[in-house]
Design an enzyme around this catalytic site. Structure first.
Site, PDB file in Angstrom:
ATOM      1  N   TYR A 159      -0.937   0.319  10.635  1.00 41.42           N
ATOM      2  CA  TYR A 159      -1.270  -0.238   9.360  1.00 41.42           C
ATOM      3  C   TYR A 159      -0.017   0.185   8.269  1.00 41.42           C
ATOM      4  CZ  TYR A 159      -3.227  -0.931   4.750  1.00 41.42           C
ATOM      5  OH  TYR A 159      -3.296  -1.371   3.136  1.00 41.42           O
ATOM      6  N   ALA A 200       2.906   1.337   9.237  1.00 41.70           N
ATOM      7  CA  ALA A 200       4.364   0.758   9.663  1.00 41.70           C
ATOM      8  C   ALA A 200       4.363  -0.730   9.497  1.00 41.70           C
ATOM      9  CB  ALA A 200       4.265   0.740  11.306  1.00 41.70           C
ATOM     10  N   ALA A 201       3.352  -1.514   9.405  1.00 39.59           N
ATOM     11  CA  ALA A 201       3.420  -2.941   9.244  1.00 39.59           C
ATOM     12  C   ALA A 201       3.658  -2.896   7.643  1.00 39.59           C
ATOM     13  CB  ALA A 201       2.156  -3.552   9.363  1.00 39.59           C
ATOM     14  N   LYS A 202       3.107  -2.253   6.738  1.00 39.49           N
ATOM     15  CA  LYS A 202       3.225  -2.077   5.154  1.00 39.49           C
ATOM     16  C   LYS A 202       4.745  -2.192   4.869  1.00 39.49           C
ATOM     17  CE  LYS A 202      -0.576  -3.632   3.829  1.00 39.49           C
ATOM     18  NZ  LYS A 202      -0.861  -5.035   3.178  1.00 39.49           N
ATOM     19  N   SER A 253       0.818  -1.254  -0.177  1.00 39.43           N
ATOM     20  CA  SER A 253      -0.059  -0.043  -0.033  1.00 39.43           C
ATOM     21  C   SER A 253       0.781   1.148  -0.192  1.00 39.43           C
ATOM     22  CB  SER A 253      -0.870   0.029   1.189  1.00 39.43           C
ATOM     23  OG  SER A 253      -1.721   1.331   1.293  1.00 39.43           O
TER      24      SER A 253
END
Length: 354
Positions: A199, A201-203, A186
Site C-alpha cells: 500500500y 509503495a503504491a501511494k 496517505s
C-alpha cells in the site's frame, strides 16, 4: 577530485540546510498563512452547477467527499462498483443540496470503464470541473506471511492505475474547464508503517506521479494532493471486500472502534482545500514533523517504531489474505461472514475496495 567535492558537500550541506530551515521557518509560515487567508477570502471556487466526478464514492472517504460537494450545490457523478450503494448515497447527496447526482457502476482499474464514465459525464453535463480519485485499497498483513502473490497486482492496480486511468481520460476536459484533480493519498507514501508495505509503495508512486504531472500541466489543471494519517473507515472497522464485490467482516476486528480522526473532517478539509486551490491538504498536519526525522535522522524514526512495536509484545497479525487456512475455533477465530451466498474464493482477502 570529484570524490573529494562530494565528500565535502555531504558533510556541509545537511547541517547548513537545517540552519537555513530554522531561520527561514517563521517567514515561510507567515507567507503560507497570508496565502491561505487570501485564497479563502478571494479565490475560493463556487461549485454551484459545477460537475464533479468522484471515484470510490460508495463508502468511506469518497462517500463523505460526495456529501461535502453536495452541500456546495455541485452536480455529482458517483462512480464505484456497488451501484446499489451508490443510489442510496446519491439520494442523500441530493437531500444535502446537490443540483443533481448520477451514478455509474465502473471499475477504475479498467481503462475502458474509465473512458465510459468520463464520456457519459461529458455527454450528460457537457463538462468536467473536478475529478476526485478516492478509490483506494488497503491491507493489513506482513509481507513475509504472504503465500499467494496474486494480491500484489490488485493492490498496485487500484492504488495507482485506478487513479492514473481516470486522470488520463479526463485530462483533456479538465484543460477546457481549467479544472482540478483531487488525489486521495496517505502519509504511508513516505512514513514507513508495518503491515502496509505494498500500500505504501503504491501511494508513493501515486504522489510522485501527480507531483510530476503538476509541472507538466503548468497550472492549466490544478492538482490537490490530500494526505491523511490513520482515520476511521471501512478498513479500520474490519470490513473488507472480495474481488467480485461481496462484503465480509473479520469477527475479531469488526467490533474495534476506529482510533483515528473522523472521515467526515478529512473530507471537509479536502473539499475546502480543493475549492481554495490548495496544492496540498494534510490531516492531521502534525504528521509532517516525522518527515524531518525521515530526511535528516532516519535512524531515530526507525528506533522509535521498533520501540513502539516491541511494547505490544509478540507479533500479532491478521492471517486473512495471506493464503493460510481460516480457523473457526479457539479465541482468535478468523471466521468471516459474507453477504454473498457464493463460496469464498481461495487466496488473499485482506483488502478493501470501493
Amino acid at each position: 577530485m570529484m570524490d573529494l567535492v562530494t565528500s565535502f558537500l555531504n558533510l556541509v550541506v545537511p547541517p547548513a540546510t537545517m540552519m537555513m530551515l530554522a531561520f527561514s521557518w517563521p517567514a515561510l509560515c507567515f507567507i503560507n498563512a497570508c496565502e491561505w487567508v487570501y485564497n479563502t477570502l478571494y479565490t475560493i471556487e463556487d461549485m454551484d452547477g459545477k460537475v464533479v466526478i468522484i471515484t470510490g464514492a460508495s463508502s468511506g472517504i469518497g462517500e463523505q467527499i460526495a456529501y461535502e460537494y453536495a452541500k456546495r450545490r455541485a452536480n455529482l457523478v458517483l462512480v464505484a462498483r456497488r451501484e446499489q450503494r451508490l443510489r442510496a448515497i446519491s439520494e442523500k447527496a441530493r437531500y444535502l443540496g446537490a443540483n443533481s447526482a448520477i451514478v455509474i457502476a465502473a471499475d477504475v482499474v479498467k481503462e475502458d470503464d474509465c473512458r465510459r464514465f468520463i464520456n457519459e459525464t461529458v455527454n450528460f453535463y457537457g463538462r468536467v470541473d473536478h475529478l476526485v480519485n478516492a478509490a483506494s485499497l488497503g491491507h493489513t498483513f506482513y509481507f513475509d506471511e504472504v503465500t499467494d502473490s496474486s494480491v500484489f497486482p490488485i493492490l498496485l492496480d487500484i492504488n495507482f492505475w485506478g487513479n492514473v486511468y481516470p486522470t488520463f481520460v479526463a485530462l483533456p476536459y479538465l484543460h477546457q474547464s481549467n479544472g482540478r484533480v483531487i488525489v486521495n493519498a496517505s502519509v504511508e507514501n513516505w512514513l514507513p508503517l508495518p503491515r502496509m508495505s505494498l500500500y505504501a509503495a503504491a501511494k508513493a508512486a501515486l504522489v510522485n506521479f501527480y507531483e510530476t504531472l503538476r509541472l507538466e500541466v503548468n497550472n492549466d489543471v490544478g492538482i490537490t494532493i490530500a494526505t491523511h494519517g490513520w482515520i476511521g473507515g471501512e478498513m479500520t472497522r474490519g470490513k473488507f471486500m472480495l474481488e467480485e464485490g461481496a462484503e465480509m467482516q473479520w469477527k475479531e476486528e469488526r467490533e474495534v472502534q476506529a482510533s483515528g480522526g473522523p472521515v467526515e473532517e478529512f473530507a471537509r478539509l479536502v473539499v475546502s482545500g480543493a475549492c481554495r486551490g490548495d496544492a496540498y491538504v494534510k490531516y492531521p498536519s502534525w504528521h509532517d514533523t516525522f518527515l524531518l526525522f525521515r530526511v535528516f535522522a532516519p535512524n531515530v524514526l526507525n528506533w522509535s517504531f521498533r520501540l513502539l512495536l516491541s511494547t505490544h509484545g509478540t507479533r500479532r497479525t491478521s492471517m486473512v489474505g495471506v493464503g493460510k487456512p481460516i480457523s473457526e475455533g479457539g479465541s482468535g477465530r478468523y471466521l468471516m461472514e459474507t453477504t454473498s451466498p457464493r463460496k469464498l474464493p481461495a487466496g488473499p482477502k485482506t483488502f478493501s475496495k470501493t
